[in-house]
Scaffold this active site. Structure first.
Site, PDB file in Angstrom:
ATOM      1  CG  HIS A  91      -7.226   2.281  12.366  1.00 28.78           C
ATOM      2  ND1 HIS A  91      -8.383   2.108  13.091  1.00 28.78           N
ATOM      3  CD2 HIS A  91      -7.424   1.630  11.193  1.00 28.78           C
ATOM      4  CE1 HIS A  91      -9.230   1.381  12.379  1.00 28.78           C
ATOM      5  NE2 HIS A  91      -8.682   1.077  11.232  1.00 28.78           N
ATOM      6  CG  ASN A 142      -2.199  -0.933   0.801  1.00 32.01           C
ATOM      7  OD1 ASN A 142      -2.283  -1.433  -0.320  1.00 32.01           O
ATOM      8  ND2 ASN A 142      -3.086  -1.153   1.734  1.00 32.01           N
TER       9      ASN A 142
END
Ligand code: LAC
Length: 310
Positions: A177, A97
């Site tokens: 997160h 990513n």
């Protein structure tokens, strides 16, 4: 404010397309949905536009594989990247990513050099850092979406626990997160009453645990993807706060420069969002235990960042 704003959503997968859909229904922005997969953004945009005739909003979503149509966007939302699959941690995604996020960020900001960028791709905090480095924008203009989602999960579980409306439940979640995120029961309330007054410590611990694993819980059901309804709604809340200058205070991933004792890292903190993007970080006093949990979460973000090569 009468003038329509322009929002680009990069990535027409479940999160990106649902973002475009929710944004379209709000009817305050022209939306450009971009993806490298030929036909996907065009098809989804047309479908969303035609839903407007039924639900009553203007058909102003454009799908494209090129960034030309995105020029001059007020906000760019980056959702491009691979989602988690079962058994995969958010951090396993880092190498794939970072390349995708770096490339799409460059392409998007070339067309919209004044945009505020909202990053959604996982691993979230690390991808914010990649976007921050790639754009060289001030920190006000690169913000990550995670905390609204994490606190939405926390609030939902608390509402179920107490049998009260989720509207009356506030949830405060700090940190990265990831599995080390830091839900703060002391600062989470039902109509202003701290939940620590209403729920036993054992039950709060169990709810905190479920919140931390909230993303993985959904991945384990879906098998072939991760959550997207709540994440998309969370992105739209940020976009709305920015383009409509709402000064909302929302938990977002921000580049820290000493706040909460952390520097040179993206981490979830309470942020005031308005026309300029991140307009303020609100700091609250933490107990020793909370500080330790936040430090552990920040260390986990740093560990993920160590895998970033860009
Ligand atoms: C979640 C994943 C997508 O929290 O990060 O749902």
């Amino acid at each position: 404010m009468s003038q329509r704003r322009k929002v680009t959503v990069v990535g027409a997968g479940n999160v990106g397309a649902t973002c475009a859909q929710v944004l379209a229904t709000r009817d305050y922005a022209d939306v450009v949905l971009v993806d490298i997969k030929e036909g996907l953004p065009e098809g989804k945009a047309l479908d969303i536009d035609q839903m407007g005739a039924v639900l009553g909003y203007e058909p102003n979503v454009v799908g494209s594989t090129s960034y030309d149509a995105t020029a001059g966007s007020d906000v760019v939302v980056i959702t491009a990247g691979l989602p988690r699959s079962p058994g995969m941690s958010r951090d396993d995604l880092v190498t794939t990513n970072e390349n995708i996020v770096g490339a799409v960020t460059r392409a998007a900001v070339a067309e919209s050099p004044d945009a505020i960028v909202v990053v959604v791709t996982n691993p979230l905090d690390a991808m914010c850092h990649v976007t921050f480095d790639t754009t060289q924008f001030p920190r006000q203009r690169v913000i990550g979406m995670a905390g609204i989602l994490d606190s939405a999960r926390f609030r939902t579980f608390l509402a179920w626990e107490l049998g009260v409306s989720v509207r009356d439940v506030t949830g405060f979640v700090l940190g990265g997160h990831g599995d080390t995120m830091v839900p703060l029961p002391r600062y989470s309330t039902v109509a202003g009453i701290p939940i620590t007054e209403l729920i036993s410590k054992e039950r709060i611990d169990a709810i905190v645990d479920r919140t931390r694993n909230g993303g993985a819980e959904i991945v384990s059901f879906l098998k072939t993807g991760s959550a997207y309804y709540a994440p998309s709604a969370a992105v739209v809340q940020m976009v709305a706060a920015i383009v409509r200058d709402k000064k909302r205070v929302l938990p977002c991933a921000a580049w820290l420069e000493g706040e909460y004792g952390l520097s040179g890292i993206y981490c979830g903190v309470p942020c005031k969002l308005g026309r300029k993007g991140l307009e303020q970080i609100l700091e609250v006093k933490l107990s020793a235990e909370e500080r330790t949990a936040l430090k552990k979460s920040a260390d986990a973000v740093k560990e993920t960042m160590a895998a970033v090569k860009l």
